[in-house]
Design a protein around this motif. Structure first.
Motif, PDB file in Angstrom:
ATOM      1  N   MET A   1       0.831  -1.201   0.000  1.00 15.06           N
ATOM      2  CA  MET A   1       0.000   0.000   0.000  1.00 15.06           C
ATOM      3  C   MET A   1       0.865   1.250   0.000  1.00 15.06           C
ATOM      4  SD  MET A   1      -2.863   1.271   2.750  1.00 15.06           S
ATOM      5  CE  MET A   1      -4.214   0.329   2.081  1.00 15.06           C
ATOM      6  N   LEU A   2       1.794   1.355   0.963  1.00 13.44           N
ATOM      7  CA  LEU A   2       2.656   2.542   1.053  1.00 13.44           C
ATOM      8  C   LEU A   2       4.108   2.144   0.885  1.00 13.44           C
ATOM      9  CD1 LEU A   2       2.832   5.654   1.856  1.00 13.44           C
ATOM     10  CD2 LEU A   2       3.455   4.810   4.121  1.00 13.44           C
ATOM     11  N   GLU A   3       4.817   2.869   0.039  1.00 10.22           N
ATOM     12  CA  GLU A   3       6.258   2.647  -0.122  1.00 10.22           C
ATOM     13  C   GLU A   3       6.975   3.988  -0.061  1.00 10.22           C
ATOM     14  OE1 GLU A   3       9.545   0.528  -3.083  1.00 10.22           O
ATOM     15  OE2 GLU A   3       7.439   0.637  -3.687  1.00 10.22           O
ATOM     16  N   ILE A   4       7.908   4.098   0.864  1.00  9.46           N
ATOM     17  CA  ILE A   4       8.756   5.284   0.986  1.00  9.46           C
ATOM     18  C   ILE A   4      10.145   4.899   0.503  1.00  9.46           C
ATOM     19  CG2 ILE A   4       9.704   7.011   2.559  1.00  9.46           C
ATOM     20  CD1 ILE A   4       7.338   6.452   4.433  1.00  9.46           C
ATOM     21  N   LYS A   5      10.653   5.617  -0.499  1.00 14.82           N
ATOM     22  CA  LYS A   5      11.891   5.222  -1.156  1.00 14.82           C
ATOM     23  C   LYS A   5      12.946   6.325  -1.054  1.00 14.82           C
ATOM     24  CE  LYS A   5      11.444   3.206  -5.162  1.00 14.82           C
ATOM     25  NZ  LYS A   5      11.048   2.939  -6.589  1.00 14.82           N
ATOM     26  N   ASN A   6      14.049   6.000  -0.371  1.00 15.61           N
ATOM     27  CA  ASN A   6      15.226   6.872  -0.317  1.00 15.61           C
ATOM     28  C   ASN A   6      14.868   8.318   0.006  1.00 15.61           C
ATOM     29  OD1 ASN A   6      16.887   4.662  -1.104  1.00 15.61           O
ATOM     30  ND2 ASN A   6      16.264   4.997  -3.212  1.00 15.61           N
ATOM     31  N   LEU A  17      15.732  13.205   7.944  1.00 12.49           N
ATOM     32  CA  LEU A  17      15.684  11.857   7.391  1.00 12.49           C
ATOM     33  C   LEU A  17      16.716  11.741   6.279  1.00 12.49           C
ATOM     34  CD1 LEU A  17      11.831  11.182   7.177  1.00 12.49           C
ATOM     35  CD2 LEU A  17      13.415  10.581   9.012  1.00 12.49           C
ATOM     36  N   ARG A  18      17.422  10.596   6.262  1.00  8.55           N
ATOM     37  CA  ARG A  18      18.478  10.384   5.267  1.00  8.55           C
ATOM     38  C   ARG A  18      18.286   9.004   4.631  1.00  8.55           C
ATOM     39  NH1 ARG A  18      20.942  12.011  10.017  1.00  8.55           N
ATOM     40  NH2 ARG A  18      21.761  14.142  10.032  1.00  8.55           N
ATOM     41  N   ASP A  19      17.929   8.983   3.377  1.00  8.37           N
ATOM     42  CA  ASP A  19      17.735   7.713   2.668  1.00  8.37           C
ATOM     43  C   ASP A  19      16.828   6.774   3.461  1.00  8.37           C
ATOM     44  OD1 ASP A  19      19.348   8.502   0.536  1.00  8.37           O
ATOM     45  OD2 ASP A  19      21.158   7.897   1.610  1.00  8.37           O
ATOM     46  N   PHE A  20      15.680   7.318   3.883  1.00  5.86           N
ATOM     47  CA  PHE A  20      14.713   6.557   4.670  1.00  5.86           C
ATOM     48  C   PHE A  20      13.885   5.680   3.743  1.00  5.86           C
ATOM     49  CE2 PHE A  20      10.614   5.836   6.605  1.00  5.86           C
ATOM     50  CZ  PHE A  20      10.903   5.573   7.929  1.00  5.86           C
ATOM     51  N   ASN A  21      13.788   4.377   4.076  1.00  2.00           N
ATOM     52  CA  ASN A  21      13.031   3.430   3.271  1.00  2.00           C
ATOM     53  C   ASN A  21      12.062   2.644   4.152  1.00  2.00           C
ATOM     54  OD1 ASN A  21      14.359   3.306   0.380  1.00  2.00           O
ATOM     55  ND2 ASN A  21      16.045   3.435   1.845  1.00  2.00           N
ATOM     56  N   LEU A  22      10.853   2.444   3.643  1.00  2.00           N
ATOM     57  CA  LEU A  22       9.871   1.674   4.391  1.00  2.00           C
ATOM     58  C   LEU A  22       8.750   1.230   3.456  1.00  2.00           C
ATOM     59  CD1 LEU A  22       8.805   0.666   7.179  1.00  2.00           C
ATOM     60  CD2 LEU A  22       7.614   2.858   7.386  1.00  2.00           C
ATOM     61  N   ILE A  23       8.311  -0.017   3.612  1.00  2.23           N
ATOM     62  CA  ILE A  23       7.149  -0.532   2.887  1.00  2.23           C
ATOM     63  C   ILE A  23       6.136  -1.013   3.905  1.00  2.23           C
ATOM     64  CG2 ILE A  23       6.284  -2.332   1.351  1.00  2.23           C
ATOM     65  CD1 ILE A  23       8.975  -2.311  -0.057  1.00  2.23           C
ATOM     66  N   ILE A  24       4.892  -0.544   3.759  1.00  7.02           N
ATOM     67  CA  ILE A  24       3.792  -0.993   4.615  1.00  7.02           C
ATOM     68  C   ILE A  24       2.689  -1.512   3.703  1.00  7.02           C
ATOM     69  CG2 ILE A  24       2.079  -0.351   6.347  1.00  7.02           C
ATOM     70  CD1 ILE A  24       3.958   1.822   7.306  1.00  7.02           C
ATOM     71  N   ASN A  25       2.439  -2.794   3.774  1.00  6.28           N
ATOM     72  CA  ASN A  25       1.439  -3.419   2.912  1.00  6.28           C
ATOM     73  C   ASN A  25       0.043  -3.314   3.524  1.00  6.28           C
ATOM     74  OD1 ASN A  25       3.181  -4.413   0.770  1.00  6.28           O
ATOM     75  ND2 ASN A  25       4.018  -5.792   2.326  1.00  6.28           N
ATOM     76  N   ASP A  26      -0.955  -3.688   2.739  1.00  7.08           N
ATOM     77  CA  ASP A  26      -2.341  -3.655   3.197  1.00  7.08           C
ATOM     78  C   ASP A  26      -2.498  -4.400   4.521  1.00  7.08           C
ATOM     79  OD1 ASP A  26      -3.146  -2.244   0.983  1.00  7.08           O
ATOM     80  OD2 ASP A  26      -3.845  -3.997  -0.114  1.00  7.08           O
ATOM     81  N   SER A  27      -3.151  -3.736   5.486  1.00  6.11           N
ATOM     82  CA  SER A  27      -3.538  -4.341   6.770  1.00  6.11           C
ATOM     83  C   SER A  27      -2.369  -4.668   7.690  1.00  6.11           C
ATOM     84  CB  SER A  27      -4.383  -5.614   6.551  1.00  6.11           C
ATOM     85  OG  SER A  27      -5.522  -5.321   5.772  1.00  6.11           O
ATOM     86  N   GLU A  28      -1.174  -4.238   7.340  1.00  3.08           N
ATOM     87  CA  GLU A  28      -0.032  -4.461   8.232  1.00  3.08           C
ATOM     88  C   GLU A  28       0.018  -3.384   9.310  1.00  3.08           C
ATOM     89  OE1 GLU A  28       3.213  -6.802   5.422  1.00  3.08           O
ATOM     90  OE2 GLU A  28       3.499  -4.658   5.822  1.00  3.08           O
ATOM     91  N   ILE A  29       0.553  -3.783  10.477  1.00  2.00           N
ATOM     92  CA  ILE A  29       0.785  -2.851  11.579  1.00  2.00           C
ATOM     93  C   ILE A  29       2.291  -2.731  11.785  1.00  2.00           C
ATOM     94  CG2 ILE A  29       0.427  -2.387  14.029  1.00  2.00           C
ATOM     95  CD1 ILE A  29      -2.141  -4.021  13.880  1.00  2.00           C
ATOM     96  N   HIS A  30       2.806  -1.516  11.642  1.00  2.00           N
ATOM     97  CA  HIS A  30       4.232  -1.243  11.819  1.00  2.00           C
ATOM     98  C   HIS A  30       4.429  -0.287  12.983  1.00  2.00           C
ATOM     99  CE1 HIS A  30       5.956  -2.727   7.820  1.00  2.00           C
ATOM    100  NE2 HIS A  30       4.656  -3.005   7.761  1.00  2.00           N
ATOM    101  N   VAL A  31       5.550  -0.466  13.666  1.00  2.00           N
ATOM    102  CA  VAL A  31       5.901   0.404  14.793  1.00  2.00           C
ATOM    103  C   VAL A  31       7.246   1.047  14.507  1.00  2.00           C
ATOM    104  CG1 VAL A  31       6.426   0.503  17.260  1.00  2.00           C
ATOM    105  CG2 VAL A  31       4.630  -1.020  16.432  1.00  2.00           C
ATOM    106  N   LEU A  32       7.330   2.346  14.765  1.00  2.00           N
ATOM    107  CA  LEU A  32       8.579   3.080  14.600  1.00  2.00           C
ATOM    108  C   LEU A  32       9.000   3.607  15.968  1.00  2.00           C
ATOM    109  CD1 LEU A  32      10.605   4.029  12.445  1.00  2.00           C
ATOM    110  CD2 LEU A  32       9.279   6.139  12.244  1.00  2.00           C
ATOM    111  N   MET A  33      10.195   3.212  16.420  1.00  2.00           N
ATOM    112  CA  MET A  33      10.699   3.609  17.723  1.00  2.00           C
ATOM    113  C   MET A  33      12.062   4.282  17.565  1.00  2.00           C
ATOM    114  SD  MET A  33       9.703   0.179  19.944  1.00  2.00           S
ATOM    115  CE  MET A  33       9.799   1.040  21.533  1.00  2.00           C
ATOM    116  N   GLY A 218      18.525   9.176  11.063  1.00  2.00           N
ATOM    117  CA  GLY A 218      17.694   9.510   9.918  1.00  2.00           C
ATOM    118  C   GLY A 218      17.186   8.353   9.092  1.00  2.00           C
ATOM    119  N   LYS A 219      17.436   7.114   9.530  1.00  2.00           N
ATOM    120  CA  LYS A 219      16.955   5.967   8.758  1.00  2.00           C
ATOM    121  C   LYS A 219      16.713   4.790   9.696  1.00  2.00           C
ATOM    122  CE  LYS A 219      21.728   4.791   7.487  1.00  2.00           C
ATOM    123  NZ  LYS A 219      22.652   4.651   6.340  1.00  2.00           N
ATOM    124  N   ILE A 220      16.060   3.783   9.174  1.00  2.00           N
ATOM    125  CA  ILE A 220      15.802   2.575   9.952  1.00  2.00           C
ATOM    126  C   ILE A 220      17.084   1.755  10.028  1.00  2.00           C
ATOM    127  CG2 ILE A 220      14.573   0.369   9.946  1.00  2.00           C
ATOM    128  CD1 ILE A 220      12.173   1.896   8.732  1.00  2.00           C
TER     129      ILE A 220
END
Length: 253
Positions: A1-6, A17-33, A218-220
């Motif tokens: 569903m959501l893709e954040i690229k570089n 944020l520096r070259d931040f990447n993340l993919i969140i698919n349909d109905s997934e629950i993600h946590v950012l700490m 700035g990145k995961i």
């Protein structure tokens, strides 16, 4: 569903944020700490297009479409919804008026009687007097009441992508339990994608995440499951084992 690229983001001449990447698919629950001031809430600002945060490069894709240049109104129409850490008070506009206008803007033609019934039902669900929705938005309300009103908005607007920015901020134990259970009920009913930004794993007892990400520089820098959040709770960020670091992009592709 959501893709954040570089993604690279700057605010007040500071790169956050520096070259931040993340993919969140349909109905997934993600946590950012991550530590205070590390840039977790910047993700909220960027996704909802706060003009104080400049995207220097990178892309945000939603259902395959590039939404990097869309504005806040357009993102909301796509189904994005943010539960703020500190919801603002707005004088001169009631919650009921705002919700009615928002639904009409989305093309929802529910008549006023059905709208009122739905609103009263949600108020009852959240143990909030229905008179509150006829007061100016958040004016004179406690932190817990403001968070409950945010959830009333959520239940009425039915977003597809929910961002929870430190939901536990300003909530006592009982209020946090009520809010968490309401979110769990909403998730089970509508299966949205959820991004949770938090310091503490208490809310995760109700909303069990598919992925937990640690943000640093700035990145995961590390991705895991609920056990990673529990490890942070026990040992803090300094003692996290960063061997075999995995980016959010690689972990859930």
């Amino acid at each position: 569903m959501l893709e954040i690229k570089n993604l690279n983001v700057v605010a007040e001449n500071k790169e956050i944020l520096r070259d931040f990447n993340l993919i969140i698919n349909d109905s997934e629950i993600h946590v950012l700490m991550g530590r205070n001031g590390i840039g977790k809430s910047t993700i909220c600002k960027v996704l909802l297009k706060d003009e104080n945060y400049e995207i220097k490069n990178g892309n945000i894709l939603y259902n395959g479409e590039d939404v990097t240049l869309l504005n806040t109104y357009e993102m909301a129409n796509l189904g994005f919804y943010l539960v703020n850490q500190s919801p603002l008070a707005i004088e001169g506009v009631t919650t009921a008026e705002m919700l009615r206008a928002s639904l009409l803007a989305k093309g929802d033609k529910t008549n006023i009687l059905e709208f009122s019934k739905s609103l009263a039902s949600v108020c009852e669900k959240l143990h909030l007097p229905k008179e509150y929705v006829h007061r100016d938005i958040n004016v004179g309300m406690s932190g817990g009441e403001r968070k409950k009103l945010e959830l009333i908005h959520l239940w009425m607007l039915k977003p597809k992508f929910i961002i929870l920015d430190e939901l536990d901020s300003g909530l006592d134990v009982d209020a946090l339990k009520l809010v968490s259970e309401s979110l769990k009920e909403y998730y089970e009913m509508y299966k949205p994608s959820i991004l949770i930004i938090t310091h503490h794993p208490k809310i995760l007892s109700s909303l069990t995440p598919d992925f937990v990400h640690i943000l640093d520089e700035g990145k995961i820098v590390k991705t895991g499951d609920l056990n990673l959040a529990l490890e942070v709770e026990r040992n803090g960020y300094s003692n996290i084992n960063k061997a075999n670091l995995v980016s959010g992009q690689d972990k859930n592709e």
